[in-house]
Design an enzyme around this catalytic site. Sequence first.
Site, short mmCIF file in Angstrom:
data_model
loop_
_atom_site.label_atom_id
_atom_site.label_comp_id
_atom_site.label_asym_id
_atom_site.label_seq_id
_atom_site.Cartn_x
_atom_site.Cartn_y
_atom_site.Cartn_z
N GLY A 256 47.64 -31.18 22.40
CA GLY A 256 46.63 -30.82 21.44
C GLY A 256 45.77 -32.21 20.80
CG PHE A 257 46.45 -33.26 17.54
CD1 PHE A 257 45.14 -32.99 17.12
CD2 PHE A 257 47.54 -32.74 16.89
CE1 PHE A 257 44.95 -31.94 16.43
CE2 PHE A 257 47.43 -31.65 16.13
CZ PHE A 257 46.16 -31.46 15.74
CG ASP B 136 51.14 -25.54 18.10
OD1 ASP B 136 51.14 -24.31 18.52
OD2 ASP B 136 50.74 -26.52 18.44
CE LYS C 118 51.30 -35.88 19.16
NZ LYS C 118 51.73 -34.84 18.29
#
Length: 691
Positions: free
Chosen positions: A536-537, A651, A554
Amino acid sequence: MNSTKWVAKMKNILLIFQLFVLPSCIFSLDTITLNKPIKDGDVLTSSKKFFALGFFSPGNSSNRYVGIWYNKVQEQTIVWVANRNNPVTNTSGLLAVISHGGLVIYGNEKSTPLWSANVTVSSPNNSVIAKLLDTGNLVVVENNGKVLWQGFDYPSNTLLPFMKIGLDRRSGLNRFLTSWKSQDDPGIGNCSYRIEPSESPQLFLYKGQAPFWRSGSWTGERWSGVPVMTKNFIFNATFVNNEDEVSVMYSIVDESIFSKVVIDESGIVERSTWHDQVHQWVKFWSAPVEQCDFYGKCGPNSNCDPYIADEFECKCLPGFEPKLQHEWYLRDGSAGCVRRKGSSVCQNGEGFVKFERVKVPYSSTTRVNMSMSLKACQEECLRNCSCMAYANADERQGGNGCVHWHGDLMDTRTYSDTGQDLYLRVDAIVLAQYAKKSNGSFGKKRKLEVSLISGLVFLLLLSLACWLVMRKRKVRRSRDKFPFSVTTTPSYWEDSPARTDIDESRINSDLPFFELSTIAKATNNFAFNNKLGTGGFGSVYKGVLYNGNEIAVKRLAKNSGQGIGEFKNEVLLISKLQHRNLVRIIGCCVQDEEKILIYEYLPNGSLDFFIFDEAKRAFLDWTRRFEIICGIARGILYLHQDSRLKIIHRDLKASNVLLDSAMNPKISDFGMARIFGAEQIEANTNRVVGT
Ligand SMILES: *[C@@H]1O[C@H](CO)[C@@H](O)[C@H](O)[C@H]1NC(C)=O
Ligand SMILES: *[C@@H]1O[C@H](CO)[C@@H](O)[C@H](O)[C@H]1NC(C)=O
Ligand SMILES: *[C@@H]1O[C@H](CO)[C@@H](O)[C@H](O)[C@H]1NC(C)=O
Ligand SMILES: *[C@@H]1O[C@H](CO)[C@@H](O)[C@H](O)[C@H]1NC(C)=O
């Protein structure tokens, strides 16, 4: 012996000498007549010596073909081949004009030709010659000047200036380029480059039957998908689309420039120009080159945008969502997008949003009206519910004419500068969103506005957070009980007994900080090959540290929704949590604009990778599945109840469950987690997050 007889005899001797004794290079006429065939070894040259014709052997082959090449280009560059599929197997070949008017190639067998150009003479008494022109065209002409046949009507893999490709609607003759079979075989290969004679004709590159690339429609002076054509001084393009024909022809501005378009065996089409100073062909343009050039890369109803750094190029058009969410997540966009459920674009307050700088789409049904204004175009499109988009048909003079697309929109893509405006039909909800964001337009401008807005929001949140911290300190000093706040992101700061006075240095001291250069080195400068996936990011990369330890990196997208707040949230949370079913964080990096988290690398990837794959899911038997389920449950129980914090993941899904080498599940992605008060059993949220 009188002198005239003597001269005649000398002439004969000279002729015989020329024909049989002198090497063939002096045989430099440009015509073939009835009695003068071309033997293997003879070369015909056009009058200005631009082109040459003769027998040749391609690459490592020993087969002989009749071909045309540039006379002045040292490295033999074949532009046209006659007997592509019927080579002569030795040097006995002959190219001849025969009495009833045909042009033929004979091999050993002089009774049946290997190849023939089919011509019909107007009258049996007319004589016929074949001539090589300075354009590289081999023509068969009657003595009355009528051209009976021309090589340009039967292109090989090369488009020369003044050569047309396209359909003659009267005779049905369709001229198109076809690749060679291989470097050694000029036979008709799998790839072709042709005009699709639809309502909105465009060039298509095919690999077999499958479209591979398309030019987009003609916009007045260029193809919609070939922006480079706008700024060229080498050739002029003439596009014709009427009841007689649909064709395109490039004429060269200066005939001494050699420019050609070639489709090679792999299906790549390339325009290049001969540079005499460097003695080589210099590429001017070619396609497909980028991911976004490939037809169908993003499937129907999506846009391919190569300019969003570090993200998946495919984006659904406004109002659409990925048809196969999981494939989309794994960066396979070929299934494309479908309209969002419940969205109505038929007589329900719908409208249009503007998409800038694009190659306009392809759809099964396209309607063109060259005399319609853009406003009338919109009204007409709005009236018909199957009309999905419209645009100007011709971009000259500020734009005129109208194109409508009905049905699925294929192969739209964005360019950095030159491109057309496309107006997309969207439902009332999307229309309102776009109107709010950016006056209905979409593109760079919007990104800028979004980043401005998110910047402002971030500042606002930051000041709010500061204010809260200040207040809390005051409150604590006065020993009052501060009520838990559910509406602000950093509220958990107040509720962790161990973290009442968190400051930057304390967060950091718990967790190793990495230099950006270290991470860049470990991930091979965030190489595409190191990419494990996109969340998502931002994107996750695999890396190897100096000590050989494998890591998962990440990297948060610069323009991602995850601000500093959420980033800190994740760092804070995860560095404090220790559980065998939670992914372990190794460090982080905040430098320049980069926000990076470094995790342990889990070789088996995520759970979704297994359970949504036909083959791999078999690997997870019920025992293993049950163990995984228990592991996830233990992890969640720890988060909810056993850790010092009370965390709701918000999530939790298969793609956020990673598997170590022993298939132990580890919950990841805490960026959106929230901490609740230890006593709290219920809370409201103002922000909807997750999937
Ligand atoms: C000429 O006609 C024959 C028979 O119709 C065909 O096989 C051949 O391909 C044609 N030649 C060319 C150059 O089109
Ligand atoms: C062309 O098609 C043939 C038969 O379909 C196939 O064997 C060959 O691999 C193809 N070549 C290329 C370059 O795609
Ligand atoms: C094209 O548009 C004009 C102006 O709106 C209209 O008068 C004409 O009928 C249209 N032509 C076709 C073929 O629809
Ligand atoms: C909408 O446009 C399509 C394509 O031109 C046409 O086939 C269809 O009849 C139109 N529908 C209406 C209601 O006008």
